[in-house]
Design a protein around this motif. Structure first.
Motif: not given
Length: 154
Positions: A40-50
């Motif tokens: 299971e290849a896992v990539m995380a993402w986060e919204p940019p701090f705005s």
């Protein structure tokens, strides 16, 4: 296609697009071959701090998740080829990389694999912050894949 019920386990691997994560993915694929496991290849993402009190505009989260999935798919194909020898599932999660990886590992993973540092790592770091956190908090064994040793340093 191998039925997942007959597989030996699930190997979760953190992928961030870096060469270190591609090495970790290649290691995980080889291990999965030996143990009849799924990767299971896992990539995380986060919204940019705005800014204080402001949120990411509606709809942008979906765009970020879609971009992360595209980058993940491209990275997996680059590292494992278009016809990998084992089943590789893609998983994209919102949150910090360590939390997303630990959540995936907590879903009955037999092994968690990370590179020794990712795209934000300091050049001389022995272990990045995500790897360090995963080693300390993982519900399953963790493998940290390092690159070739640099014998030119004292």
């Amino acid at each position: 296609m191998v039925e997942e019920a007959t597989l030996g386990g699930k190997i979760v691997v953190g992928v961030d697009g870096s060469e270190q994560s591609r090495k970790a993915l290649r290691w995980a694929v080889r291990q999965a071959e030996l143990t009849d496991s799924v990767v299971e290849a896992v990539m995380a993402w986060e919204p940019p701090f705005s800014g204080w009190g402001s949120a990411v505009p509606v709809g942008e989260e979906a765009d970020l998740a879609k971009r992360a999935r595209t980058i993940l798919a491209e990275t997996v194909e680059k590292a494992a080829g278009s016809q990998p020898p084992v089943h590789i599932r893609l998983r994209v999660g919102e949150g910090t990389p360590a939390w997303v990886l630990l959540a995936a590992a907590g879903e009955q993973a037999s092994l968690l694999v990370v590179g020794h540092r990712g795209i934000g790592g300091f050049e001389g770091a022995l272990l990045g912050s995500v790897g360090q956190y995963c080693v300390q908090h993982s519900p399953c064994p963790v493998v940290v894949v390092r690159g070739a040793a640099d014998h030119t340093r004292p």
